[in-house]
Scaffold this active site. Structure first.
Site, PDB file in Angstrom:
ATOM      1  N   LYS A   1     -10.729  -2.926  -3.636  1.00 22.34           N
ATOM      2  CA  LYS A   1     -11.574  -1.722  -3.712  1.00 22.34           C
ATOM      3  C   LYS A   1     -10.867  -0.603  -4.442  1.00 22.34           C
ATOM      4  CE  LYS A   1     -13.401  -2.471   0.927  1.00 22.34           C
ATOM      5  NZ  LYS A   1     -12.663  -2.433   2.185  1.00 22.34           N
TER       6      LYS A   1
ATOM      7  N   LYS B   1      -5.043  -9.318  -6.551  1.00 21.69           N
ATOM      8  CA  LYS B   1      -6.228  -9.481  -5.707  1.00 21.69           C
ATOM      9  C   LYS B   1      -7.346  -8.535  -6.160  1.00 21.69           C
ATOM     10  CE  LYS B   1      -6.531  -7.475  -1.619  1.00 21.69           C
ATOM     11  NZ  LYS B   1      -6.956  -7.116  -0.271  1.00 21.69           N
TER      12      LYS B   1
ATOM     13  N   LYS C   1       0.824  -1.220   0.000  1.00 23.46           N
ATOM     14  CA  LYS C   1       0.000   0.000   0.000  1.00 23.46           C
ATOM     15  C   LYS C   1       0.853   1.263   0.000  1.00 23.46           C
ATOM     16  CE  LYS C   1      -4.395  -1.757   1.417  1.00 23.46           C
ATOM     17  NZ  LYS C   1      -5.605  -1.635   2.174  1.00 23.46           N
TER      18      LYS C   1
HETATM   19  N1  AQP Z   1      -9.929 -10.211  -3.029  1.00 26.85           N
HETATM   20  C1  AQP Z   1     -10.305 -10.706  -1.867  1.00 26.85           C
HETATM   21  N2  AQP Z   1     -10.588 -12.026  -1.751  1.00 26.85           N
HETATM   22  C2  AQP Z   1     -10.998 -12.547  -0.555  1.00 26.85           C
HETATM   23  N3  AQP Z   1     -11.152 -11.804   0.559  1.00 26.85           N
HETATM   24  C3  AQP Z   1     -10.893 -10.479   0.475  1.00 26.85           C
HETATM   25  N4  AQP Z   1     -10.950  -9.485   1.369  1.00 26.85           N
HETATM   26  C4  AQP Z   1     -10.576  -8.323   0.781  1.00 26.85           C
HETATM   27  N5  AQP Z   1     -10.268  -8.537  -0.506  1.00 26.85           N
HETATM   28  C5  AQP Z   1     -10.454  -9.873  -0.731  1.00 26.85           C
HETATM   29  C6  AQP Z   1     -11.371  -9.667   2.744  1.00 26.85           C
HETATM   30  O1  AQP Z   1     -12.446  -8.778   3.007  1.00 26.85           O
HETATM   31  C7  AQP Z   1     -12.394  -8.394   4.375  1.00 26.85           C
HETATM   32  C8  AQP Z   1     -12.518  -6.909   4.466  1.00 26.85           C
HETATM   33  O2  AQP Z   1     -11.411  -6.296   3.820  1.00 26.85           O
HETATM   34  P1  AQP Z   1     -11.060  -4.804   4.174  1.00 26.85           P
HETATM   35  O3  AQP Z   1     -12.141  -3.939   3.727  1.00 26.85           O
HETATM   36  O4  AQP Z   1     -10.773  -4.686   5.598  1.00 26.85           O
HETATM   37  O5  AQP Z   1      -9.696  -4.430   3.499  1.00 26.85           O
HETATM   38  P2  AQP Z   1      -8.835  -4.870   2.312  1.00 26.85           P
HETATM   39  O6  AQP Z   1      -8.385  -6.279   2.461  1.00 26.85           O
HETATM   40  O7  AQP Z   1      -7.761  -3.865   2.260  1.00 26.85           O
HETATM   41  O8  AQP Z   1      -9.818  -4.729   1.083  1.00 26.85           O
HETATM   42  P3  AQP Z   1      -9.434  -4.346  -0.369  1.00 26.85           P
HETATM   43  O9  AQP Z   1     -10.613  -4.512  -1.194  1.00 26.85           O
HETATM   44  O10 AQP Z   1      -8.229  -5.074  -0.824  1.00 26.85           O
HETATM   45  O11 AQP Z   1      -9.111  -2.798  -0.270  1.00 26.85           O
HETATM   46  P4  AQP Z   1      -7.864  -2.013  -0.817  1.00 26.85           P
HETATM   47  O12 AQP Z   1      -8.062  -1.877  -2.268  1.00 26.85           O
HETATM   48  O13 AQP Z   1      -7.931  -0.704  -0.092  1.00 26.85           O
HETATM   49  O14 AQP Z   1      -6.641  -2.804  -0.470  1.00 26.85           O
HETATM   50  C9  AQP Z   1     -11.076  -8.928   4.946  1.00 26.85           C
HETATM   51  O15 AQP Z   1     -11.349 -10.093   5.707  1.00 26.85           O
HETATM   52  C10 AQP Z   1     -10.284  -9.272   3.730  1.00 26.85           C
HETATM   53  O16 AQP Z   1      -9.399 -10.353   3.961  1.00 26.85           O
END
Ligand code: AQP
Length: 343
Positions: free
Chosen positions: A209, A206, A114
């Site tokens: 968001k 992955k 990040k």
């Molecule tokens: N691609 C994924 N596959 C499976 N599980 C996922 N999670 C996130 N992306 C995937 C799971 O969703 C839960 C909430 O995630 P979060 O909102 O706390 O943060 P994150 O993992 O940072 O989500 P993003 O979408 O990947 O955001 P950005 O783009 O900001 O990095 C967690 O249990 C996570 O494991």
């Protein structure tokens, strides 16, 4: 000491809630309600570790809460709240900052990803994120944490922090009748065919968001047309689907779509390949569109309806925060006594 089983997990209100969040986490949150007492948190304090717009944050907090409820989380039987309303998260995070070691945090791959090349400019909050996450879980002395694969390393850090706290203050903990450890070592629950849902545009990344391309993910708020378009445009390869799992090796895009189908349908990847192996992608994608629209369409519609009802959502969060605080406050008081603060 045996700890009472308690489930805790959270989702960041950073917008674009997607199929990965749903299959990797929220589906499991819903399932665990049957067997456990659960606390589900909209982790808004994590959402400010990167630049944000205040108006969007408020809307996203309500949207994640609405998504929890639309997916089937019962905020009366369990606890749904937003992190910033329970000050004990931040309070315990400070104590844990003094327990966790720099070397441990320096190994966290999510921070490296990040922060990217501009690490000097990343916020301290982004670096410290996993310590706050440990506090989120342990302030409730939660024992089980359903998460996607990407959170595995952070969970291991939470276990290390709990273990070090228990060791560092063992005498004080025992003197207060808490046996050998005040904190449980929380277990990650990472299971099923979609623990890491990948981008629809690039099977090596992955689903996330923050991906600039909306075609990389299916948002929970997408309507049937958007879902159909995104699945049809999803990257694949020219080969037909294999009939056995081994045939998905080195075919990340195909493996991803098969995993998504299996998870949405509540079956295994093997079963999906038994049903679709040998066939063309176009056929499989058409079936995936029907399945995804049937499963996600009603959730998206309900989510939109609930998100617009601010009075209801805000009342759910207030009530959940009061009940969360009732668990967190005595735990935090005990932590203060254990470490030698006057409280
Ligand atoms: N691609 C994924 N596959 C499976 N599980 C996922 N999670 C996130 N992306 C995937 C799971 O969703 C839960 C909430 O995630 P979060 O909102 O706390 O943060 P994150 O993992 O940072 O989500 P993003 O979408 O990947 O955001 P950005 O783009 O900001 O990095 C967690 O249990 C996570 O494991």
């Amino acid at each position: 000491m045996a700890f009472k089983e308690l489930v805790f997990s959270g989702v960041q209100p950073t917008g674009n809630l997607h199929l990965g969040n749903y299959l990797g986490a929220i589906v499991k949150f819903v399932e665990l309600q049957k067997s456990h007492q659960c606390i589900y948190c909209v982790v808004d304090m994590h959402a400010i570790t990167q630049p944000h717009n205040p108006a969007d944050l408020v809307a996203n907090i309500r949207e994640v809460t609405a998504a929890f409820i639309a997916c089937g989380i019962d905020p009366k039987q369990h606890i749904v709240f937003n992190q910033s309303q329970v000050a004990e998260h931040a309070e315990l995070a400070w104590v844990f900052n003094c327990v966790a070691r720099m070397g441990w945090l320096n190994r966290m791959t999510q921070f490296k990803e990040k922060a990217g090349k501009d690490r000097e400019n990343a916020s301290i909050g982004l670096y410290d994120y996993p310590v706050l996450m440990a506090a989120d879980i342990l302030v409730y002395r939660a024992t089980h944490v359903p998460v996607g694969e990407d959170q595995k390393q952070h969970l291991e850090l939470a276990r290390d922090i709990a273990q070090k706290f228990n060791n560092d203050f063992a005498e004080s903990i025992a003197a207060r009748g808490f046996g050998e450890g005040f904190f449980p070592l929380p277990e990650p629950l990472i299971q099923g065919p979609a623990t890491r849902v990948m981008s629809l545009r690039d099977g090596s990344k992955k689903m996330s968001k923050s991906d600039a391309s909306d075609y990389s993910r299916i948002n929970l708020s997408d309507d049937a047309d958007a879902i159909a378009q995104k699945v049809r445009k999803a990257k694949t390869d020219p080969e037909p689907l294999p009939s056995e799992l081994a045939g998905l090796d080195k075919r990340p895009e195909a493996a991803n779509l098969v995993g998504i189908f299996a998870a949405l349908n509540g079956t295994s990847k093997d079963q999906v390949l038994t049903d679709f192996g040998g066939g063309q992608f176009s056929q499989f994608k058409a079936a995936l569109v029907d399945l995804a629209v049937a499963k996600l369409g009603p959730i998206g519609a309900e989510m939109k309806k609930l998100s617009a009802d601010h009075a209801y959502i805000d009342a759910v969060l207030r009530d959940g925060s009061d009940r969360a605080r009732a668990i967190a406050a005595p735990n935090m008081k005990a932590v203060k006594e254990i470490i030698g603060f006057l409280s």
